[in-house]
Scaffold this motif. Structure first.
Motif, PDB file in Angstrom:
ATOM      1  N   VAL A 290     -88.511 -55.558  83.015  1.00 49.20           N
ATOM      2  CA  VAL A 290     -87.155 -56.071  82.862  1.00 49.20           C
ATOM      3  C   VAL A 290     -86.504 -55.485  81.615  1.00 49.20           C
ATOM      4  N   ASN A 291     -85.180 -55.535  81.608  1.00 46.63           N
ATOM      5  CA  ASN A 291     -84.385 -55.073  80.478  1.00 46.63           C
ATOM      6  C   ASN A 291     -83.419 -56.188  80.123  1.00 46.63           C
ATOM      7  N   ASN A 292     -83.436 -56.634  78.877  1.00 45.67           N
ATOM      8  CA  ASN A 292     -82.595 -57.757  78.471  1.00 45.67           C
ATOM      9  C   ASN A 292     -81.111 -57.441  78.518  1.00 45.67           C
ATOM     10  N   SER A 293     -80.739 -56.162  78.563  1.00 38.36           N
ATOM     11  CA  SER A 293     -79.335 -55.786  78.693  1.00 38.36           C
ATOM     12  C   SER A 293     -78.872 -55.799  80.147  1.00 38.36           C
ATOM     13  N   ASP A 294     -79.788 -56.039  81.056  1.00 32.09           N
ATOM     14  CA  ASP A 294     -79.479 -56.106  82.488  1.00 32.09           C
ATOM     15  C   ASP A 294     -79.356 -57.574  82.878  1.00 32.09           C
ATOM     16  N   TYR A 295     -78.116 -58.032  83.085  1.00 28.46           N
ATOM     17  CA  TYR A 295     -77.914 -59.456  83.361  1.00 28.46           C
ATOM     18  C   TYR A 295     -78.466 -59.881  84.719  1.00 28.46           C
ATOM     19  N   ILE A 296     -78.886 -58.917  85.550  1.00 27.76           N
ATOM     20  CA  ILE A 296     -79.461 -59.273  86.849  1.00 27.76           C
ATOM     21  C   ILE A 296     -80.903 -59.750  86.700  1.00 27.76           C
ATOM     22  N   CYS A 297     -81.641 -59.160  85.755  1.00 24.54           N
ATOM     23  CA  CYS A 297     -83.063 -59.503  85.641  1.00 24.54           C
ATOM     24  C   CYS A 297     -83.435 -60.162  84.316  1.00 24.54           C
ATOM     25  N   CYS A 298     -82.489 -60.312  83.389  1.00 19.59           N
ATOM     26  CA  CYS A 298     -82.838 -60.724  82.027  1.00 19.59           C
ATOM     27  C   CYS A 298     -83.394 -62.142  81.934  1.00 19.59           C
ATOM     28  N   TYR A 299     -83.109 -63.005  82.911  1.00 19.28           N
ATOM     29  CA  TYR A 299     -83.549 -64.399  82.804  1.00 19.28           C
ATOM     30  C   TYR A 299     -85.054 -64.571  83.005  1.00 19.28           C
ATOM     31  N   TYR A 300     -85.732 -63.488  83.389  1.00 17.41           N
ATOM     32  CA  TYR A 300     -87.190 -63.578  83.483  1.00 17.41           C
ATOM     33  C   TYR A 300     -87.838 -63.725  82.112  1.00 17.41           C
ATOM     34  N   THR A 301     -87.114 -63.413  81.053  1.00 22.29           N
ATOM     35  CA  THR A 301     -87.691 -63.528  79.714  1.00 22.29           C
ATOM     36  C   THR A 301     -87.453 -64.903  79.095  1.00 22.29           C
ATOM     37  N   ASP A 302     -86.753 -65.801  79.791  1.00 25.31           N
ATOM     38  CA  ASP A 302     -86.530 -67.142  79.250  1.00 25.31           C
ATOM     39  C   ASP A 302     -87.836 -67.916  79.215  1.00 25.31           C
ATOM     40  N   PRO A 303     -88.234 -68.422  78.039  1.00 19.42           N
ATOM     41  CA  PRO A 303     -89.497 -69.167  77.946  1.00 19.42           C
ATOM     42  C   PRO A 303     -89.371 -70.572  78.483  1.00 19.42           C
ATOM     43  N   VAL A 304     -90.509 -71.181  78.801  1.00 20.65           N
ATOM     44  CA  VAL A 304     -90.538 -72.582  79.211  1.00 20.65           C
ATOM     45  C   VAL A 304     -90.289 -73.439  77.979  1.00 20.65           C
ATOM     46  N   GLU A 305     -89.344 -74.354  78.085  1.00 24.09           N
ATOM     47  CA  GLU A 305     -89.045 -75.249  76.977  1.00 24.09           C
ATOM     48  C   GLU A 305     -89.759 -76.573  77.198  1.00 24.09           C
ATOM     49  N   PRO A 306     -90.649 -76.969  76.294  1.00 21.97           N
ATOM     50  CA  PRO A 306     -91.374 -78.232  76.457  1.00 21.97           C
ATOM     51  C   PRO A 306     -90.446 -79.423  76.312  1.00 21.97           C
ATOM     52  N   GLU A 307     -90.747 -80.466  77.057  1.00 16.93           N
ATOM     53  CA  GLU A 307     -89.984 -81.697  76.933  1.00 16.93           C
ATOM     54  C   GLU A 307     -90.312 -82.349  75.601  1.00 16.93           C
ATOM     55  N   SER A 308     -89.274 -82.729  74.861  1.00 15.53           N
ATOM     56  CA  SER A 308     -89.490 -83.417  73.596  1.00 15.53           C
ATOM     57  C   SER A 308     -89.687 -84.892  73.845  1.00 15.53           C
ATOM     58  N   GLY A 309     -90.545 -85.504  73.035  1.00 16.84           N
ATOM     59  CA  GLY A 309     -90.752 -86.934  73.141  1.00 16.84           C
ATOM     60  C   GLY A 309     -91.651 -87.358  74.261  1.00 16.84           C
ATOM     61  N   ASP A 310     -92.387 -86.455  74.892  1.00 15.50           N
ATOM     62  CA  ASP A 310     -93.240 -86.839  76.003  1.00 15.50           C
ATOM     63  C   ASP A 310     -94.690 -86.931  75.594  1.00 15.50           C
ATOM     64  N   GLY A 311     -94.945 -86.757  74.264  1.00 11.56           N
ATOM     65  CA  GLY A 311     -96.311 -86.901  73.804  1.00 11.56           C
ATOM     66  C   GLY A 311     -97.166 -85.696  74.065  1.00 11.56           C
TER      67      GLY A 311
END
Length: 401
Positions: A290-311
């Motif tokens: 993927v290439n982050n300058s390519d808006y078609i595929c760039c969302y594959y680099t988004d990390p999983v965000e942990p839920e806050s407050g779930d212990g």
């Protein structure tokens, strides 16, 4: 006198014709998509030394060759549209013959007659002519390559139709190309064994390759997959993200006003048991580029965000980091949660057309980083593989004719 004038005129005409033929030949040789014009440079040729130390074990070499095979599929369709039927004039063959492969099948879209895919097999005869007695280690017996959208009149309508299908529903299963690709992949997997088969695609073709490969993995058949600029944007995904955020907020509200009971603990235990279910002991691990300058595929680099407050234990969540491409062998272990290898183009900002192009993946100055963050999109797309009932043996596909 008259005869001399006629001879001079004849010679002049012959000279003009010769110059015209030379110009045509030069134009053909300098076609922007000719292998020697836009293809990779300094790629080592297959020779007898590969019997000892295979070039296919080099990740950069494998990425380059697979990308060239996909480019060949684009050119197969362009050759068809521009009536280059002669093997000498055709552009596509130059993109697979240097690597000792041959074309054995083209995949045709019955809606418009366009070529959207091709099966390339190891060419033993061509290899023997260069004293390569056997297929080098790591080289697939067969590769199913799928092209992306081609902005040309004869095929653009069907390409855009499938683009919109993915954009709306985030699935390509309703397309005739999905059915044809899945059947072709089953056939070559049965013929050569899944460990000797590779599927690859670019852009829309990468979307098909991902979903076809995943469908086969659900049947317990794991093939190597290389996906260049796979689509990551869809309306269905956006709506799902809104729903997920709303669900997280609702859970927080419920937790704030209720006390966990033994029944809730039992439910969590069942959920953990289900998520630990894996198809045998293997995982399907596609390679994504993927290439982050390519808006078609760039969302594959988004990390999983942990839920806050779930212990939860935040220290166990992988952060968005990167490592050099030389450490490719360690990527699978660090990304075992999402079961994919993600490689990110790392040369800074680019224009969209350049960032989405296939040529970047065989360029000499390519800089890649292997991302080790837990990709949210990959996890969501592949999680269905690891919480399934036991699969049934696949039915035997019909033979190619």
């Amino acid at each position: 006198m008259g005869k001399r004038g006629a001879d001079e005129m004849k010679n002049q005409v012959l000279q003009v014709l010769e110059i015209t033929n030379q110009d045509c030949e030069n134009q053909k040789q300098q076609h922007p998509y000719a292998f020697h014009v836009s293809g990779p440079r300094n790629v080592p040729s297959i020779n007898w030394r590969d019997l000892i130390n295979s070039t296919w074990k080099d990740g950069n070499y494998k990425r380059t060759v697979i990308a060239c095979f996909i480019q060949a599929v684009y050119l197969l369709e362009l050759d068809r549209q521009e009536h280059r039927t002669d093997q000498i004039d055709a552009l596509a063959p130059k993109w697979w013959t240097p690597f000792k492969y041959k074309l054995v099948e083209t995949l045709i879209d019955q809606r418009d007659g366009s070529i959207f895919g091709a099966i390339l097999e190891w060419d033993r005869s061509a290899a023997l002519s260069d004293f390569v007695l056997m297929r080098p280690s790591g080289a697939p017996r067969a590769v199913l390559a799928l092209r992306g959208t081609l902005l040309k009149g004869p095929t653009i309508r069907r390409d855009i139709e499938d683009d919109l299908r993915f954009l709306t529903w985030e699935t390509l299963k309703g397309s005739v190309r999905f059915t044809s690709s899945l059947e072709a992949l089953k056939i070559i997997s049965e013929k050569y064994g899944s460990s000797n088969v590779c599927i690859a695609g670019h852009s829309l073709g990468a979307g098909f390759a991902l979903q076809v490969g995943k469908s086969l993995a659900k049947e317990g058949i794991f093939v190597e997959a290389h996906l260049f600029n796979p689509p990551s944007v869809s309306l269905a995904s956006s709506l799902r993200n809104v729903g997920e955020k709303a669900s997280i907020m609702w859970k927080r509200v419920v937790r704030s006003i209720t006390v966990p009971s033994s029944g809730e603990n039992s439910s969590n235990s069942d959920e953990g048991a289900e998520s630990s279910t894996v198809l045998g002991s293997k995982r399907w691990t596609p390679h994504l580029y993927v290439n982050n300058s390519d808006y078609i595929c760039c969302y594959y680099t988004d990390p999983v965000e942990p839920e806050s407050g779930d212990g939860g234990d935040k220290e166990n969540v992988n952060k968005g980091g990167a490592m050099n491409n030389n450490n490719n062998n360690n990527v699978g272990a660090t990304m075992n949660n999402c079961a994919a290898k993600l490689f990110v183009f790392s040369k800074g900002k680019q224009k969209f057309l350049e960032a989405h192009g296939l040529e970047q993946w065989w360029s000499d100055d390519l800089e890649l980083k292997a991302a080790v963050n837990n990709s949210k999109l990959i996890s969501r797309q592949l999680k269905s593989l690891y919480s399934m009932p036991p699969h049934h043996p696949p039915t035997k596909a019909r033979l190619l004719t």
